[in-house]
Design a protein around this motif. Structure first.
Motif: not given
Length: 170
Positions: A7-9, A87-88, A96-100
């Motif tokens: 939700f914050p995104h 997609t981040a 894929p999101a590059r940063n977990l």
């Protein structure tokens, strides 16, 4: 797969928000695997329009119909605000999101075959479990990323083995 609160995104001003295979702008190809919609008059009109548009594009999947109508002047006329999800935060096997540390969801897009999707989603789940098992204070500095896709390698002419910019591994 849903990892953390998305939700914050979400965009505060958008009526219709949808995931995409690669993130750039409104030229994105929509991916119905993750959608957030505000219920209002504009979105009701939009869904009616989208539903009826299928007659103009017989045999096409709903995502493909949406891709055809996303620039239709009707959407501007009703004031619908469409946004694609970055997609981040809302990644998939195409991008894929590059940063977990940022990833909210992962979608098994760009993958043909249920067995391949299940295999690679299980890999993603294993990666997430490994990430979550790290001490909380070290997760932020960890340079971990996804091992998937593995079996979802060839889709629409894309060879995931040669895509060094986003096919990174632990």
């Amino acid at each position: 797969m849903w990892f953390r609160n998305p939700f914050p995104h979400f965009h505060k001003d958008a009526d219709f928000q949808i995931a995409c295979d690669q993130y750039t702008d409104r030229r994105n190809r929509p991916n119905g695997g993750f959608t957030f919609v505000r219920s209002n008059v504009r979105t009701l009109q939009f869904y009616r329009f989208w539903y009826h548009a299928r007659h103009s594009f017989p045999g096409m999947h709903d995502q493909d119909v949406l891709n055809k109508i996303k620039f239709d002047p009707f959407l501007d006329a009703i004031g619908l605000k469409v946004r694609f999800l970055d997609t981040a935060y809302f990644g998939g096997f195409c991008e894929p999101a590059r940063n977990l540390n940022w990833a909210c969801t992962m979608h098994a897009n760009c993958c043909v075959g249920l067995g391949h999707k299940i295999h690679d989603l299980n890999v993603v789940l294993g990666d997430w479990k490994h990430y979550m098992s790290l001490p909380a204070d070290s997760r932020g500095s960890a340079s971990l990323t996804w091992r998937a896709p593995q079996r979802c390698r060839y889709v629409s002419g894309v060879d995931f083995r040669s895509c060094s910019e986003f096919c990174l591994f632990f």
